[in-house]
Design an enzyme around this catalytic site. Structure first.
Site, mmCIF file in Angstrom:
data_model
loop_
_atom_site.group_PDB
_atom_site.id
_atom_site.type_symbol
_atom_site.label_atom_id
_atom_site.label_comp_id
_atom_site.label_asym_id
_atom_site.label_seq_id
_atom_site.Cartn_x
_atom_site.Cartn_y
_atom_site.Cartn_z
ATOM 1 N N TYR A 38 0.850 -1.191 0.000
ATOM 2 C CA TYR A 38 0.000 0.000 0.000
ATOM 3 C C TYR A 38 0.883 1.236 0.000
ATOM 4 O O TYR A 38 0.788 2.100 0.859
ATOM 5 C CB TYR A 38 -0.930 -0.027 1.222
ATOM 6 N N GLY A 39 1.758 1.286 -1.034
ATOM 7 C CA GLY A 39 2.702 2.391 -1.108
ATOM 8 C C GLY A 39 2.454 3.292 -2.287
ATOM 9 O O GLY A 39 1.690 4.246 -2.212
ATOM 10 N N ALA A 101 12.363 -4.355 -4.684
ATOM 11 C CA ALA A 101 13.217 -4.949 -3.652
ATOM 12 C C ALA A 101 12.384 -5.700 -2.618
ATOM 13 O O ALA A 101 12.751 -6.803 -2.193
ATOM 14 C CB ALA A 101 14.053 -3.864 -2.975
ATOM 15 N N HIS A 124 4.396 -4.296 -13.041
ATOM 16 C CA HIS A 124 5.748 -4.036 -13.534
ATOM 17 C C HIS A 124 6.326 -5.383 -13.947
ATOM 18 O O HIS A 124 6.099 -6.395 -13.272
ATOM 19 C CB HIS A 124 6.572 -3.415 -12.409
ATOM 20 N N GLY A 153 0.455 5.920 -9.039
ATOM 21 C CA GLY A 153 -0.808 5.560 -8.413
ATOM 22 C C GLY A 153 -1.617 6.783 -8.028
ATOM 23 O O GLY A 153 -2.858 6.759 -8.066
ATOM 24 N N GLU A 212 11.713 5.981 -17.348
ATOM 25 C CA GLU A 212 11.926 6.634 -16.051
ATOM 26 C C GLU A 212 13.285 7.320 -15.986
ATOM 27 O O GLU A 212 13.404 8.428 -15.460
ATOM 28 C CB GLU A 212 11.828 5.593 -14.934
ATOM 29 N N SER A 270 4.393 31.342 -31.522
ATOM 30 C CA SER A 270 4.833 32.402 -32.434
ATOM 31 C C SER A 270 5.698 31.827 -33.545
ATOM 32 O O SER A 270 6.328 30.767 -33.385
ATOM 33 C CB SER A 270 5.632 33.460 -31.662
#
Length: 359
Positions: A38-39, A101, A124, A153, A212, A270
């Site tokens: 839940y990050g 990780a 991912h 998210g 990224e 322009s």
């Protein structure tokens, strides 16, 4: 499934018109979707599914900051919020949304609960593609697939609440049940995707890591810093340098690109700006092409994965990360940005601007 043709290159895509939410809800009606983590992606994906009527639960360590956040977001301990192992046991679809990780560290526990017929869902391709480094090898009798929103998210949730959708890629690594396609697409719709385009795990992670480090984050910060530095050294104030480097791009020009493309943005600037952009863009392409080639080859060789796993697994990673972010945050470029943002009309009443000292 629809086909898109890009100059002779066909792509498989799924839209919400051909795969409406009602169809996704029907496919997922007997599933228990367990969101593990839940990050970054977890909150947006879990809340969107919850609001879309999917039976979603969250697995998180009790008494952690993420547990407390899930409670604040409306997940109820013992009903829709559980310790990780209980959520894994209850779930028929395991949304594995921990950091790369953390996925490595948690994998032996997760694997125990991947009983036949369950589905393992990623956002991912990292863990599967680099399994020689991660050790993540799913059992053969579970579905394995991914839905990868093309944004954070936070953006996924924000756009969902605005009635919009964030485009996502999808990929199937393993179809053990014969239902992997309908499951992955239903989940993609349920999390709030605008449309879904097909890829595979390897291409997803190669493009993602390149993006990224490249135009999405790494390259754009490098270009910002270089132009800002040149303008400041030539005597321009922080406000002028920041506005010409960042503010005009993000607030004026990029919305035009998003609306109708780069050529349309050029056509609405322009004639002097058009001429300069057309004269110089190829020089920037030629200058950066070797860097992007080097970057992609590093990603494909697994070097970026190895560096990420090594650095992100260190016990002092968070402390080192904060120092690097502090360097960015306290640079004159982004201190100028903080002040310029406070001067936007919508922010003036809430937070009076402070002067930025010119060095």
């Amino acid at each position: 499934m629809a086909k898109l043709n890009f100059g002779g290159v066909e792509e498989n895509v799924v839209t919400r018109e051909e795969f409406p939410l009602a169809k996704a809800q029907s496919i997922l009606k007997d599933e228990v979707v367990a969101v593990i983590g839940y990050g970054v992606q977890g909150p947006g994906q879990a809340l969107n599914q919850k609001d879309n009527g999917v039976n979603v639960i969250v697995g998180q360590r009790k008494n952690s900051k993420s547990w407390d956040k899930a409670v604040r977001d409306g997940f109820v301990p013992g009903e829709t919020l559980f310790e990780i192992e209980e959520a894994l046991q209850r779930g028929t679809v395991i949304c594995y949304l921990l950091s790369d990780a953390a996925q490595i560290a948690m994998w032996p526990t997760v694997k125990k609960y991947l009983t036949p017929g369950k589905a393992l869902y990623f956002s991912h391709g990292f863990g599967i593609t680099y399994n020689d480094q991660t050790g993540i090898v799913p059992p053969a009798d579970v579905d394995v697939f991914l839905v990868a929103p093309k944004g954070s998210g936070t953006s996924l949730r924000r756009m969902f609440l605005q009635g919009r959708g964030l485009n996502s890629s999808y990929a199937i690594f393993q179809d053990a049940t014969g239902r992997a396609f309908e499951r992955v697409v239903a989940l993609g719709i349920a999390i709030g995707s605008g449309y879904l385009f097909e890829t595979d795990f390897r291409k997803e992670v190669y493009s993602d890591l390149t993006g990224e480090r490249g135009t999405l984050m790494g390259a754009i910060q490098g270009i910002f810093a270089a132009q800002y530095e040149v303008l400041r050294k030539k005597g321009h104030t922080p406000s002028e340098a920041f506005n010409e480097t960042v503010e005009e791009l993000t607030q004026s020009l990029m919305p035009l690109v998003a609306e109708n493309g780069m050529d349309w943005m050029y056509a609405n600037c322009s004639t002097t700006a058009q001429r300069g952009a057309l004269d110089w863009w190829k020089k920037f392409r030629d200058a950066t092409l070797p860097v992007f080639t080097e970057l992609y080859e590093s990603v494909a060789a697994g070097k970026e994965a190895a560096r990420s796993i090594s650095s992100n697994s260190q016990p002092d990673y968070r402390e080192k990360l904060e120092l690097e972010l502090k360097e960015l945050r306290e640079s004159e470029l982004w201190q100028a940005g903080k002040t310029v943002r406070s001067l936007r009309p919508e922010n003036q009443a809430a937070q009076p601007a402070k002067a930025v000292a010119a060095n």
